[in-house]
Design a protein around this motif. Structure first.
Motif, PDB file in Angstrom:
ATOM      1  N   THR B  32       0.814  -1.218   0.000  1.00  0.00           N
ATOM      2  CA  THR B  32       0.000   0.000   0.000  1.00  0.00           C
ATOM      3  C   THR B  32       0.842   1.258   0.000  1.00  0.00           C
ATOM      4  N   LYS B  33       2.106   1.115   0.334  1.00  0.00           N
ATOM      5  CA  LYS B  33       2.928   2.312   0.446  1.00  0.00           C
ATOM      6  C   LYS B  33       4.117   2.263  -0.483  1.00  0.00           C
ATOM      7  N   ILE B  91      -1.318   5.152  10.493  1.00  0.00           N
ATOM      8  CA  ILE B  91      -1.952   5.920   9.425  1.00  0.00           C
ATOM      9  C   ILE B  91      -2.509   4.999   8.341  1.00  0.00           C
ATOM     10  N   ARG B  94      -3.955   4.506   2.351  1.00  0.00           N
ATOM     11  CA  ARG B  94      -4.708   4.316   1.101  1.00  0.00           C
ATOM     12  C   ARG B  94      -5.439   5.591   0.713  1.00  0.00           C
TER      13      ARG B  94
HETATM   14  C1  LIG Z   1      -7.628   0.697  11.210  1.00  0.00           C
HETATM   15  C2  LIG Z   1      -6.437   0.998  10.344  1.00  0.00           C
HETATM   16  C3  LIG Z   1      -6.531   0.869   9.005  1.00  0.00           C
HETATM   17  C4  LIG Z   1      -5.418   1.142   8.185  1.00  0.00           C
HETATM   18  N1  LIG Z   1      -5.582   1.000   6.888  1.00  0.00           N
HETATM   19  C5  LIG Z   1      -4.556   1.266   6.112  1.00  0.00           C
HETATM   20  C6  LIG Z   1      -4.735   1.140   4.751  1.00  0.00           C
HETATM   21  O1  LIG Z   1      -5.827   0.826   4.303  1.00  0.00           O
HETATM   22  N2  LIG Z   1      -3.709   1.395   3.938  1.00  0.00           N
HETATM   23  C7  LIG Z   1      -2.527   1.738   4.418  1.00  0.00           C
HETATM   24  O2  LIG Z   1      -1.633   1.929   3.626  1.00  0.00           O
HETATM   25  N3  LIG Z   1      -2.314   1.868   5.683  1.00  0.00           N
HETATM   26  C8  LIG Z   1      -3.300   1.640   6.550  1.00  0.00           C
HETATM   27  N4  LIG Z   1      -3.097   1.802   7.822  1.00  0.00           N
HETATM   28  C9  LIG Z   1      -1.827   2.336   8.190  1.00  0.00           C
HETATM   29  C10 LIG Z   1      -0.593   1.445   8.192  1.00  0.00           C
HETATM   30  O3  LIG Z   1       0.143   2.067   9.192  1.00  0.00           O
HETATM   31  C11 LIG Z   1       0.308   1.332   6.914  1.00  0.00           C
HETATM   32  O4  LIG Z   1      -0.065   2.280   5.985  1.00  0.00           O
HETATM   33  C12 LIG Z   1       0.306  -0.026   6.209  1.00  0.00           C
HETATM   34  O5  LIG Z   1       0.191  -1.037   7.125  1.00  0.00           O
HETATM   35  C13 LIG Z   1       1.511  -0.287   5.324  1.00  0.00           C
HETATM   36  O6  LIG Z   1       1.737  -1.681   5.210  1.00  0.00           O
HETATM   37  P1  LIG Z   1       2.000  -2.384   3.830  1.00  0.00           P
HETATM   38  O7  LIG Z   1       2.046  -3.787   4.223  1.00  0.00           O
HETATM   39  O8  LIG Z   1       1.012  -1.978   2.821  1.00  0.00           O
HETATM   40  O9  LIG Z   1       3.412  -1.815   3.428  1.00  0.00           O
HETATM   41  P2  LIG Z   1       4.106  -1.764   2.023  1.00  0.00           P
HETATM   42  O10 LIG Z   1       3.542  -0.659   1.244  1.00  0.00           O
HETATM   43  O11 LIG Z   1       4.133  -3.089   1.391  1.00  0.00           O
HETATM   44  O12 LIG Z   1       5.560  -1.420   2.473  1.00  0.00           O
HETATM   45  C14 LIG Z   1       5.901  -0.215   3.078  1.00  0.00           C
HETATM   46  C15 LIG Z   1       7.397  -0.236   3.384  1.00  0.00           C
HETATM   47  O13 LIG Z   1       7.652  -1.179   4.407  1.00  0.00           O
HETATM   48  C16 LIG Z   1       8.541  -2.182   3.952  1.00  0.00           C
HETATM   49  N5  LIG Z   1       8.075  -3.456   4.465  1.00  0.00           N
HETATM   50  C17 LIG Z   1       6.858  -4.013   4.322  1.00  0.00           C
HETATM   51  N6  LIG Z   1       6.793  -5.181   4.983  1.00  0.00           N
HETATM   52  C18 LIG Z   1       7.999  -5.364   5.566  1.00  0.00           C
HETATM   53  C19 LIG Z   1       8.554  -6.383   6.391  1.00  0.00           C
HETATM   54  N7  LIG Z   1       7.862  -7.464   6.747  1.00  0.00           N
HETATM   55  N8  LIG Z   1       9.832  -6.241   6.814  1.00  0.00           N
HETATM   56  C20 LIG Z   1      10.551  -5.168   6.463  1.00  0.00           C
HETATM   57  N9  LIG Z   1      10.074  -4.181   5.684  1.00  0.00           N
HETATM   58  C21 LIG Z   1       8.815  -4.275   5.239  1.00  0.00           C
HETATM   59  C22 LIG Z   1       8.530  -2.111   2.462  1.00  0.00           C
HETATM   60  O14 LIG Z   1       9.731  -2.534   1.921  1.00  0.00           O
HETATM   61  C23 LIG Z   1       8.288  -0.629   2.238  1.00  0.00           C
HETATM   62  O15 LIG Z   1       9.497   0.063   2.306  1.00  0.00           O
HETATM   63  C24 LIG Z   1      -4.192   1.551   8.687  1.00  0.00           C
HETATM   64  C25 LIG Z   1      -4.111   1.683  10.063  1.00  0.00           C
HETATM   65  C26 LIG Z   1      -5.230   1.409  10.876  1.00  0.00           C
HETATM   66  C27 LIG Z   1      -5.135   1.545  12.347  1.00  0.00           C
END
Ligand SMILES: Cc1cc2nc3c(=O)[nH]c(=O)nc-3n(C[C@H](O)[C@H](O)[C@H](O)COP(=O)(O)OP(=O)(O)OC[C@H]3O[C@@H](n4cnc5c(N)ncnc54)[C@H](O)[C@@H]3O)c2cc1C
Ligand SMILES: Cc1cc2nc3c(=O)[nH]c(=O)nc-3n(C[C@H](O)[C@H](O)[C@H](O)COP(=O)(O)OP(=O)(O)OC[C@H]3O[C@@H](n4cnc5c(N)ncnc54)[C@H](O)[C@@H]3O)c2cc1C
Lengths: 499, 404
Positions: B32-33, B91, B94
């Motif tokens: 997502t990020k 945060i 999305r």
């Molecule tokens: C109720 C609630 C709902 C939320 N909903 C959302 C939402 O819908 N969308 C959203 O984006 N956020 C949401 N969040 C916020 C959340 O903090 C992050 O934005 C989201 O979890 C990002 O995770 P991802 O798996 O999509 O990361 P990615 O986009 O896959 O990765 C982000 C970064 O983290 C790194 N990374 C990912 N996984 C790992 C790992 N296992 N080890 C090391 N590095 C890693 C990646 O390399 C990249 O640099 C929400 C929070 C709450 C409380």
């Protein structure tokens, strides 16, 4: 005596020259101490069983002087041990025979109080209580409150990531530290953090905190200060069993209340502290909790009502809600003086500092009881019940031959037990020399080598407090430690030699 | 190439293989990020999507552990069933990234160390991370921390992993501190203050004995975007202050704080539902999500938030929301080729802190610097730290800085 790395004879041979050179680097030549009787004050810390005279002691008066001394030691291959007030209970500030001790006692100025941004910036030798003293006229305070807070320095607190009884609500040092000025082993000065929140890039501030003086010397710190609550009041609840007290703790937390403090004492601890503080603790109880809440009078009363109702469902022996500030002070007096109080009933005690998952308390106390019987030492247990930090105090008599060694052996068994139930070796006192050789109980060689490579990244020559935290090794790994090529492509992690 | 390991061992094997072949890996959670941070220079992707599941949850010990690919929603729901939550309010990106990617994962939350409005009171994601298991760039499984709050055993690598954007290791399991959800949350609104007065009001709230858990400032144009009629109808700026806890206590503190402001501004108190919409909107930067400009996140000295904005306005038009009592400034900047980087960084420098380009105007991710370039000594230390975990730069090369 604990094993320390062999002193570097070439360094010791140059002692007089080194002292003269250091005098040229700082404004007050008398702040370089080389007389044995004056250095005696630096030969040990709060873990007084271990003593070692340093080669020299330097008390710099500014960040620039620390930087010059560090650069000199770096260029001349001289080991350095940083020192705050010397209250470490883990031997963290224990000198090495060929080391220069850099003390922060002259770095004692409060630099900036910023109520609008809720920060205080102080030199590293300011005491923990000194920060609160500097801001309390506006009803502010610095939250982490180690029992040694009147004397221990913010430098030592940062190096050990110290905690205290009120950390359940406000966190430990790492949660309250916003920035530092750090002198690296080669003398370079870096600023980490500041009045803003969260790091740019890697969180080096978080890494420095708790690094036990092994990565750099802190000369200034910016900490978060908080406005005091309108008031605070404890209740004292006693029980006929450790199990009932433990269940009551679970029920309080489970109800959604996070008290500011939630302290547990077992029967031996109650007796020792009562004899000392005359706080009116219940001598016939097996276990006792001090629960403190904060807020306005009405909020305090409402929260204590909830807590009393929960306690009543756990078969309490007595419940005593403080009715006045004087009574509150008395209730805390026993707890805060606990270590000293135990020292009164027995000539020597050995203070342990493991952490356990809170739910395992009854089991752990049972197993400590069995160890106590097996070793023939009485143990008093003091427990930060909200966060699982357990302080068993092993009572022994150092004048009896072999008792210290056996007390240490029993202490090691207790710490292994903490790790065994899912906890850790040290909750707030640090590893130092004391628990150095137990690190492999909690970490495997791969875990430890990753941490050692980080030390190498800051301190490639391992000149800074080198005999602490990690079991001694001949050649610590370099930070880039290039692994052999042609790595296996299957079979999991390659086991590599660490020593 | 896209690998979807189902176990920690498979992740370690994948890294070992990638290292042997010198093929860098992009690490992805829910993806997502992906647009946050610099573009990763990697041909292959390793996703934690198949490494799911809560591995330990002890409500009375206030602790939860989960495999890193566990969707955040699963964790939030499991905690909610016991009346608990992650206090740092992660945060929901999305909103600003337009729904790209699947579910955010707990590993992604921690890797980015992003925290919402309660940061000022409860701390950041990093403050709630008690333990990690991870695979470093050498293909080794390492663990650090544990499942207890008080722990000073060895160096604190949890802090390093939080906010390392997957450049030091692939988190496989994280253990987090959780907190009971408050019974009530009241939101006190002060209408019509300008930025400077609004920031001062926030500072007073945060400096009060009333345990404030959120303090943000919304200019009139932003206040109307949150779907809360009390704010939209007022047609003016809103300084919002959150108080949480047991109902009777919240009522008392809200009244006391409201009274302390005297007649300087019209005030109202939002109920829990409206308040929740306001704070979720601020957390997710909803007021600026639809902006066509470049989106920046500035962390600065709280009292300096308005000064940063004043400096920036001298150079370009800007929309802004202040959170964290003024210390977190979200900016949408209408800017030239560099996404306003020079103007934003120049505006922040005198006030202290740093700026992150969260969403470039073109959609990104870009080749430009997303984070403030560190001073040389810190760059040197960062480089050594990176190499101590990942000597061959296999993990997310280029994500944070060129070469890291
Ligand atoms: C109720 C609630 C709902 C939320 N909903 C959302 C939402 O819908 N969308 C959203 O984006 N956020 C949401 N969040 C916020 C959340 O903090 C992050 O934005 C989201 O979890 C990002 O995770 P991802 O798996 O999509 O990361 P990615 O986009 O896959 O990765 C982000 C970064 O983290 C790194 N990374 C990912 N996984 C790992 C790992 N296992 N080890 C090391 N590095 C890693 C990646 O390399 C990249 O640099 C929400 C929070 C709450 C409380
Ligand atoms: C009676 C008593 C009660 C205690 N209660 C508590 C308690 O409740 N909670 C708790 O957490 N601890 C407690 N302690 C332990 C001790 O007080 C803490 O560890 C304290 O933080 C040490 O501070 P200090 O200034 O005495 O540091 P020192 O003991 O001088 O040094 C401690 C460590 O810090 C390093 N260091 C010192 N200065 C610097 C610097 N400028 N830069 C980098 N590293 C530096 C040293 O090398 C050493 O490794 C107690 C100790 C005693 C004696």
């Amino acid at each position: 005596m604990i094993e320390l790395p062999p002193p570097r004879e070439d360094v010791l041979a140059r002692r007089a020259q080194i002292a003269a050179d250091l005098r040229g680097l700082i404004d007050k030549p008398e702040a370089v101490i080389d007389a044995a009787d004056e250095m005696r004050a630096y030969e040990t810390d709060g873990l007084t069983a271990y003593r070692q005279m340093p080669m020299l002691v330097v008390l710099p008066g500014s960040t620039e002087e620390v930087s010059r001394v560090m650069a000199y030691c770096h260029d001349n291959g001289i080991r350095v041990v940083a020192r705050g007030a010397g209250t470490s209970l883990a031997g963290g500030a224990l000198p090495l025979a060929d080391s220069v001790v850099i003390g922060v006692s002259r770095l004692s100025r409060v630099l900036d109080i910023d109520f609008a941004n809720r920060t205080a910036t102080v030199q590293a030798g300011v005491t923990n209580m000194g920060i609160t003293r500097a801001v309390e006229h506006e009803q502010y305070f610095y939250a982490p409150d180690p029992s040694s807070q009147i004397v221990c320095t913010i430098a030592g607190n940062i190096a050990m990531n110290s905690g205290g009884a009120h950390c359940l609500k406000y966190g430990v040092t790492t949660n309250n530290l916003m920035g530092v000025t750090l002198v690296l082993p080669d003398g370079q000065v870096v600023e980490l953090g500041g009045k803003h929140l969260d790091a740019a890039g890697y969180d080096l501030l978080g890494l420095i905190t708790g690094s036990e003086g092994g990565l750099g010397i802190v000369t200034e710190a910016t900490v978060r200060i908080l406005r005091s609550a309108e008031g605070a009041r404890p209740a004292l609840i006693s029980f006929d069993s450790n199990e009932a007290a433990g269940a009551c703790v679970d029920a309080i937390i489970g109800s959604g209340i996070i008290p500011v403090a939630l302290e547990f004492m077992d029967k031996p601890a109650i007796h020792a502290t009562e004899a000392f503080a005359k706080a009116g603790y219940p001598l016939d109880a097996e276990a006792m909790l001090i629960v403190e809440v904060e807020g306005s009078e009405a909020e305090i009363a409402a929260l204590l009502d909830r807590i009393v109702a929960i306690a009543q469902a756990h078969d309490p022996r007595t419940i005593r809600v403080s009715q006045s500030d004087a009574e509150s002070a008395l209730i805390w007096k026993g707890r805060k003086a606990a270590f000293g109080a135990v020292g009164q009933i027995m000539p020597d005690y050995y203070c342990m500092d493991g952490t356990i998952p809170t739910g395992t308390l009854p089991e752990v106390l049972g197993r400590i009881g069995a160890l106590s019987a097996a070793y023939g030492f009485q143990v008093a247990n003091i427990f930060h019940a909200g966060d699982g930090n357990l302080h068993p105090l092993i009572l022994y008599d150092a004048n009896k031959p072999g008792e210290l060694a056996r007390a240490e052996e029993m202490g090691a068994e207790i710490l292994k037990l903490c790790v065994d139930v899912g906890g850790c070796l040290t909750g707030e006192h640090g590893v130092g020399v004391e628990k150095r050789d137990l690190m492999p109980v909690q970490f495997n060689p791969t875990d430890l080598d990753q941490q050692r490579r980080l030390k190498s990244a800051f301190d490639p020559q391992w000149l800074l407090n080198p005999a602490k935290v990690f079991p001694l090794t001949d050649t610590p790994p370099a930070w880039d430690d290039p692994a052999p090529l042609n790595l296996p492509t299957h079979g999991g992690v390659d086991a590599h030699a660490s020593h | 190439m896209h690998t979807l390991p189902t176990s920690e061992t498979q992740i370690a094997d994948t890294v070992l293989a990638a290292r042997a072949e010198r093929t860098p890996l992009e690490i992805s959670g829910g993806g997502t990020k992906r647009r946050l941070g610099r573009r990763v220079q990697a041909a292959a992707t390793l996703s934690t999507d198949a490494l799911r599941g809560i591995t330990l949850y002890r409500p009375t010990e206030l602790v939860i552990s989960a495999n890193s690919g566990t969707p955040l929603s699963e964790i939030t729901q499991t905690l909610g069933e016991q009346g608990q939550e992650l206090a740092f309010e992660p945060i929901d990106h999305r909103t600003v990234y337009g729904g790209e990617g699947a579910e955010p994962t707990i590993g992604g939350v921690i890797a980015c160390n992003l925290s919402g409005p309660r940061r000022v009171n409860a701390g950041a994601a990093r403050d709630h991370l008690l333990g990690v298991r991870a695979v470093n760039g050498r293909g080794e499984v390492i663990k650090n921390g544990g499942r207890v709050v008080k722990n000073v055993t060895g160096y604190d690598l949890c802090k390093l992993f939080a906010g390392s954007f997957g450049t030091l290791g692939i988190l496989t399991e994280v253990t987090l501190k959780v907190r009971p959800k408050a019974e009530r949350a009241a939101t006190l609104v002060l209408f019509g203050l300008d930025e400077v007065a609004g920031q001062a009001a926030m500072a007073e709230a945060l400096g009060s004995p009333f345990d404030v858990t959120g303090a943000a400032y919304l200019p009139a144009t932003q206040a109307s975007t949150l779907g809360v009629s009390a704010l939209a109808d007022a047609g003016t700026s809103a300084t919002v202050i959150r108080l949480e806890g047991f109902a009777d206590s919240v009522a008392y503190r809200t009244d006391a704080l409201r009274g302390s402001y005297g007649p300087r501004a019209a005030t109202t108190v939002l109920d829990d539902a409206d308040g929740a919409a306001v704070w979720a909107g601020i957390r997710d930067v909803r007021p600026l999500a639809a902006s066509s400009g470049s989106l920046w996140r500035v962390s600065t000295t709280p009292s300096e938030g308005p000064a940063v904005l004043a400096r920036l306005r001298e150079r370009s038009p800007v929309d802004a929301v202040l959170d964290w009592g003024g210390g977190l400034v979200w900016l949408a900047v209408e800017a030239g080729d560099d996404d306003g980087a020079a103007a934003v960084r120049d505006a922040v420098r005198p006030s202290g802190g740093h700026a992150t380009l969260v969403r470039p105007a073109g959609g990104g991710p870009g080749e430009g610097e997303v984070f403030d370039p560190p001073p040389p000594v810190l760059a040197m230390l960062g480089d050594r730290i990176k190499r101590s975990f990942d000597p061959d730069r296999i993990l997310n090369p280029g994500r944070m800085y060129a070469g890291v």
